[in-house]
Scaffold this motif. Structure first.
Motif, short mmCIF file in Angstrom:
data_model
loop_
_atom_site.label_atom_id
_atom_site.label_comp_id
_atom_site.label_asym_id
_atom_site.label_seq_id
_atom_site.Cartn_x
_atom_site.Cartn_y
_atom_site.Cartn_z
N THR A 1 0.86 -1.17 0.00
CA THR A 1 0.00 0.00 0.00
C THR A 1 0.91 1.23 0.00
N GLY A 2 1.01 1.89 -1.14
CA GLY A 2 1.90 3.04 -1.23
C GLY A 2 3.34 2.59 -0.99
N THR A 3 3.96 3.19 0.01
CA THR A 3 5.35 2.82 0.34
C THR A 3 5.42 1.87 1.53
N ILE A 4 4.29 1.34 1.96
CA ILE A 4 4.26 0.40 3.09
C ILE A 4 4.06 -1.00 2.56
N VAL A 5 4.96 -1.90 2.95
CA VAL A 5 4.84 -3.30 2.53
C VAL A 5 4.67 -4.16 3.78
N CYS A 6 3.62 -4.98 3.77
CA CYS A 6 3.35 -5.91 4.86
C CYS A 6 3.71 -7.31 4.38
N TYR A 7 4.66 -7.94 5.06
CA TYR A 7 5.02 -9.32 4.72
C TYR A 7 4.12 -10.23 5.54
N THR A 8 3.29 -11.01 4.85
CA THR A 8 2.18 -11.71 5.51
C THR A 8 2.41 -13.18 5.77
N HIS A 9 3.20 -13.86 4.93
CA HIS A 9 3.34 -15.31 5.11
C HIS A 9 4.58 -15.81 4.38
N THR A 10 5.28 -16.73 5.01
CA THR A 10 6.41 -17.40 4.37
C THR A 10 6.13 -18.89 4.36
N LYS A 11 6.32 -19.51 3.20
CA LYS A 11 6.11 -20.96 3.06
C LYS A 11 7.30 -21.53 2.32
N VAL A 12 7.96 -22.51 2.96
CA VAL A 12 9.06 -23.22 2.33
C VAL A 12 8.61 -24.66 2.12
N GLU A 13 8.86 -25.18 0.94
CA GLU A 13 8.49 -26.58 0.65
C GLU A 13 9.22 -27.50 1.62
N PRO A 14 8.53 -28.55 2.11
CA PRO A 14 9.12 -29.44 3.12
C PRO A 14 10.52 -29.97 2.77
N ALA A 15 10.76 -30.29 1.53
CA ALA A 15 12.07 -30.83 1.13
C ALA A 15 13.19 -29.81 1.31
N PHE A 16 12.84 -28.52 1.44
CA PHE A 16 13.85 -27.47 1.54
C PHE A 16 13.90 -26.81 2.92
N GLU A 17 13.09 -27.30 3.87
CA GLU A 17 13.14 -26.73 5.21
C GLU A 17 14.52 -26.95 5.80
N GLY A 18 15.03 -25.91 6.46
CA GLY A 18 16.35 -25.98 7.07
C GLY A 18 17.51 -25.76 6.11
N SER A 19 17.20 -25.42 4.87
CA SER A 19 18.24 -25.26 3.85
C SER A 19 18.68 -23.81 3.67
N GLY A 20 18.01 -22.88 4.34
CA GLY A 20 18.31 -21.47 4.16
C GLY A 20 17.38 -20.78 3.17
N ALA A 21 16.41 -21.52 2.64
CA ALA A 21 15.49 -20.93 1.66
C ALA A 21 14.67 -19.81 2.28
N GLY A 22 14.17 -20.00 3.48
CA GLY A 22 13.39 -18.96 4.16
C GLY A 22 14.21 -17.70 4.39
N SER A 23 15.44 -17.88 4.82
CA SER A 23 16.33 -16.74 5.03
C SER A 23 16.63 -16.02 3.73
N ALA A 24 16.81 -16.77 2.65
CA ALA A 24 17.05 -16.16 1.35
C ALA A 24 15.85 -15.31 0.92
N LEU A 25 14.65 -15.82 1.16
CA LEU A 25 13.44 -15.06 0.84
C LEU A 25 13.35 -13.79 1.68
N ALA A 26 13.58 -13.91 2.99
CA ALA A 26 13.49 -12.75 3.87
C ALA A 26 14.52 -11.69 3.51
N ARG A 27 15.76 -12.11 3.27
CA ARG A 27 16.82 -11.14 2.93
C ARG A 27 16.50 -10.43 1.61
#
Length: 103
Positions: free
Chosen positions: A35-61
């Motif tokens: 909304t304008g210059t405000i961004v709300c990050y609402t949900h992160t989903k990593v596929e089970p085969a990739f949990e613990g691989s750093g995929a979530g951190s890569a998305l967040a960064r």
């Protein structure tokens, strides 16, 4: 999963960042609402085969770097993103806060 490289791309039409592995397989998504210059990050989903691989951190960064580059204020609704931000104080200046911690 050691040594896996992820590519993260903003897909504005779907309001999400998509993470893909070297073969192009979708490994996870981070959804947002803008909304304008405000961004709300609402949900992160990593596929089970990739949990613990750093995929979530890569998305967040990637999402935080994108917000910084575009001059956006971040509202972290997603629990994963909120926790990630607690461990990465270099992004504190992007966050919308009603109060600030005194150090």
């Amino acid at each position: 999963m050691v040594g896996v490289t992820f590519t993260v791309t903003d897909v504005p039409g779907k309001e999400r960042f998509e993470g893909r592995d070297e073969a192009g397989a979708l490994v996870g998504v981070l959804t947002y609402q803008l909304t304008g210059t405000i961004v709300c990050y609402t949900h992160t989903k990593v596929e089970p085969a990739f949990e613990g691989s750093g995929a979530g951190s890569a998305l967040a960064r990637a999402a935080m770097d994108d917000a910084r580059a575009k001059g956006r204020t971040v509202v972290p609704i997603c629990p994963f993103v909120s926790g990630w931000l607690e461990r990465h104080p270099e992004y504190e200046d992007l966050l919308a806060r009603s109060t600030r911690k005194i150090k």
